[in-house]
Design an enzyme around this catalytic site. Structure first.
Site, mmCIF file in Angstrom:
data_model
loop_
_atom_site.group_PDB
_atom_site.id
_atom_site.type_symbol
_atom_site.label_atom_id
_atom_site.label_comp_id
_atom_site.label_asym_id
_atom_site.label_seq_id
_atom_site.Cartn_x
_atom_site.Cartn_y
_atom_site.Cartn_z
ATOM 1 N N ARG A 61 0.825 -1.221 0.000
ATOM 2 C CA ARG A 61 0.000 0.000 0.000
ATOM 3 C C ARG A 61 0.855 1.264 0.000
ATOM 4 O O ARG A 61 0.386 2.335 -0.372
ATOM 5 C CB ARG A 61 -0.979 -0.016 1.181
ATOM 6 C CG ARG A 61 -2.159 0.858 0.925
ATOM 7 C CD ARG A 61 -3.280 0.844 1.949
ATOM 8 N NE ARG A 61 -3.442 -0.321 2.763
ATOM 9 C CZ ARG A 61 -3.056 -0.388 4.041
ATOM 10 N NH1 ARG A 61 -2.453 0.635 4.613
ATOM 11 N NH2 ARG A 61 -3.269 -1.484 4.735
ATOM 12 N N TYR A 115 -16.442 20.962 -10.956
ATOM 13 C CA TYR A 115 -16.893 19.663 -11.472
ATOM 14 C C TYR A 115 -17.960 19.100 -10.533
ATOM 15 O O TYR A 115 -17.789 19.125 -9.304
ATOM 16 C CB TYR A 115 -15.665 18.752 -11.541
ATOM 17 C CG TYR A 115 -15.886 17.347 -12.011
ATOM 18 C CD1 TYR A 115 -16.459 17.080 -13.254
ATOM 19 C CD2 TYR A 115 -15.477 16.268 -11.224
ATOM 20 C CE1 TYR A 115 -16.635 15.776 -13.684
ATOM 21 C CE2 TYR A 115 -15.634 14.964 -11.661
ATOM 22 C CZ TYR A 115 -16.222 14.732 -12.894
ATOM 23 O OH TYR A 115 -16.390 13.447 -13.318
ATOM 24 N N ASP A 187 -8.237 22.412 -8.990
ATOM 25 C CA ASP A 187 -8.367 21.329 -9.952
ATOM 26 C C ASP A 187 -7.764 21.850 -11.253
ATOM 27 O O ASP A 187 -8.335 22.705 -11.926
ATOM 28 C CB ASP A 187 -9.849 20.955 -10.133
ATOM 29 C CG ASP A 187 -10.026 19.733 -11.036
ATOM 30 O OD1 ASP A 187 -9.173 19.540 -11.933
ATOM 31 O OD2 ASP A 187 -11.013 19.001 -10.864
ATOM 32 N N LYS A 212 -7.275 12.026 -17.623
ATOM 33 C CA LYS A 212 -7.408 12.834 -18.850
ATOM 34 C C LYS A 212 -6.061 12.900 -19.583
ATOM 35 O O LYS A 212 -5.651 11.947 -20.198
ATOM 36 C CB LYS A 212 -7.961 14.223 -18.532
ATOM 37 C CG LYS A 212 -9.042 14.263 -17.459
ATOM 38 C CD LYS A 212 -10.292 13.491 -17.810
ATOM 39 C CE LYS A 212 -11.277 13.560 -16.657
ATOM 40 N NZ LYS A 212 -12.348 12.600 -16.728
HETATM 41 C C1 LIG Z 1 -12.344 18.801 -14.133
HETATM 42 C C2 LIG Z 1 -12.420 17.401 -13.650
HETATM 43 N N1 LIG Z 1 -11.913 17.119 -12.450
HETATM 44 C C3 LIG Z 1 -11.957 15.874 -11.947
HETATM 45 C C4 LIG Z 1 -12.521 14.842 -12.668
HETATM 46 C C5 LIG Z 1 -12.592 13.475 -12.040
HETATM 47 O O1 LIG Z 1 -11.685 12.616 -12.610
HETATM 48 P P1 LIG Z 1 -11.962 11.032 -12.672
HETATM 49 O O2 LIG Z 1 -12.977 10.835 -13.742
HETATM 50 O O3 LIG Z 1 -10.631 10.453 -12.963
HETATM 51 O O4 LIG Z 1 -12.482 10.627 -11.334
HETATM 52 C C6 LIG Z 1 -13.046 15.089 -13.927
HETATM 53 C C7 LIG Z 1 -13.659 13.988 -14.725
HETATM 54 O O5 LIG Z 1 -14.298 14.203 -15.721
HETATM 55 C C8 LIG Z 1 -13.005 16.406 -14.432
HETATM 56 O O6 LIG Z 1 -13.521 16.718 -15.630
#
Ligand SMILES: Cc1ncc(COP(=O)(O)O)c(C=O)c1O
Length: 395
Positions: A61, A115, A187, A212
């Site tokens: 872990r 998000y 983010d 992404k």
């Molecule tokens: C701006 C943004 N932050 C976080 C996330 C979350 O990422 P994950 O899909 O890997 O959980 C996304 C997913 O679409 C996103 O568009």
């Protein structure tokens, strides 16, 4: 002086995180899978447990060189950062960042354009544990100072914002936060550290949904939080307590993707901007929400702070409705219909933002596009025939 600027992110990204003592001559760290690590004696087991296990084989872990190499690479891409922790998804990374700086009784200032799962986590989980959330306008800038109260402990930014792409005045918000000793979390998935080095700009915790652009191939879920000095120990301790670990297989793919991220981003950015400009000239389009276009709220912050754009943006269909928007998207042949973004393929989805403070009227229903690595002329031709279906649907 060699004259080679290995400080350029595109250069750094090729070797970042590589450690000869882990991999010897191997270019990319292979997959070390482990749960049990064997010790020579009880004394050695006890000694290892007593010390700092960072970058030491201890128990699965705590990771292996496969995870450490990717974490270190992401740290190297954020000048001034102390360390990075990896997660099984971007959403898990956001929640760990928040939990590492918030306590019951605290207040979180949350950008209203965040998000949706981030907003849901605040409204559900954080509320349940006695942490309140106050939403703020993404364009508030220095005005954030007026919202900071006795119990405010953290500000979460997302710039540009999910779905509507407002670009925040990060330096103004960071200055207000620092003046009151409040943690900032961003983010940074849209820009990545290559287009916006968040830690260098004063942010304390920089989150990436590595799913992404880091992975880049739409086949892995992965997240990261990179911490400024003073924030890594708490982030790491919180993440261990939560039992967080990103799988070595996924991290291996993340490292593979990372090596080409600079060149992919360049292409996503160039093609995305070409498509956005073409859309801006179309009679069927009410508005294009692309940070590099003057119409985008906060465009001036984009020009001042960003090194370029990535491939995700939205536009509003003039006089469109649910049916004509679906007709447009369904008619596209090169754009897949599906969630996520940052992969090599183009995607189109209907986008219906929900906001605590209300959603601005953009003149029609929104379509979110991710511009992939296909030929941009082919993508424009595809959108053109999508507009034909849109017109027919409205006729
Ligand atoms: C701006 C943004 N932050 C976080 C996330 C979350 O990422 P994950 O899909 O890997 O959980 C996304 C997913 O679409 C996103 O568009």
């Amino acid at each position: 002086m060699s004259g080679i600027d290995d400080d350029e992110p595109a250069t750094r990204v090729v070797t970042a995180g590589r450690r000869a003592e882990w991999t010897q001559g191997i270019v990319n760290p292979p997959v070390w899978r482990a749960s049990t690590i064997l010790y020579d004696s009880v004394a050695q087991l006890r000694e290892t447990a007593r010390g700092d296990t960072h970058h030491k084989l201890f128990y699965g872990r705590r990771g292996t060189p496969t995870q450490w190499a990717l974490a270190d690479a992401l740290t190297e891409l954020e000048p001034g950062a102390e360390g990075t922790f990896l997660y099984c998804s971007g959403a898990a990374a956001v929640t760990a960042a928040l939990l590492s700086v918030l306590e019951p009784g605290d207040e979180l200032l949350l950008v209203d354009s965040a998000y949706d799962p981030t907003t849901s986590f605040a409204a559900g989980f954080l509320k349940r544990f006695g942490i309140t959330t106050r939403h703020y306008d993404p364009l508030i800038g220095a005005g954030i100072a007026d919202l900071i109260g006795e119990n405010t402990a953290a500000i979460l930014l997302e710039s540009p914002g999910s779905l509507t792409f407002e670009v925040q005045d990060v330096p103004a918000i960071v200055a207000a936060a620092k003046a009151r000793g409040i943690a900032t979390i961003i983010d940074n998935t849209w820009a990545t550290p290559l287009l916006f080095p968040a830690i260098e700009r004063g942010i304390d915790l920089s989150v990436l949904a590595c799913t992404k652009y880091v992975v880049g191939h739409s086949d892995v879920m992965l997240g990261s939080v990179t911490a400024a000095p003073g924030f890594f120990a708490k982030l790491r301790a919180t993440s261990f307590q939560l039992g967080q670990v990103a799988s070595p297989d996924d991290c291996w793919l993340g490292s593979r993707g990372l090596r080409t991220m600079a060149v992919r981003l360049k292409q996503h950015g160039a093609s995305g901007l070409e498509v956005a400009r073409w859309l801006a000239g179309r009679p069927e389009v009410a508005k294009v929400l692309h940070p590099a276009l003057p119409d985008c709220p906060g465009h001036e912050h984009f020009v001042r702070d960003f090194k370029g754009s990535s491939g995700l943006f939205a536009f509003a269909l003039k006089d469109g409705d649910e049916t004509s928007r679906a007709a447009f998207i369904d008619a596209l042949r090169l754009f897949g219909i599906g969630y996520s973004w940052g992969g090599f393929e183009s995607l189109a989805v209907p986008s219906d933002p929900k906001r605590a403070l209300g959603v601005p009227d953009h003149g029609g229903p929104l379509v979110r596009l991710h511009i992939g690595l296909e030929d941009v002329g082919d993508l424009i031709a595809d959108l053109d025939q999508g507009f034909a279906a849109f017109r027919t649907s409205r006729a």
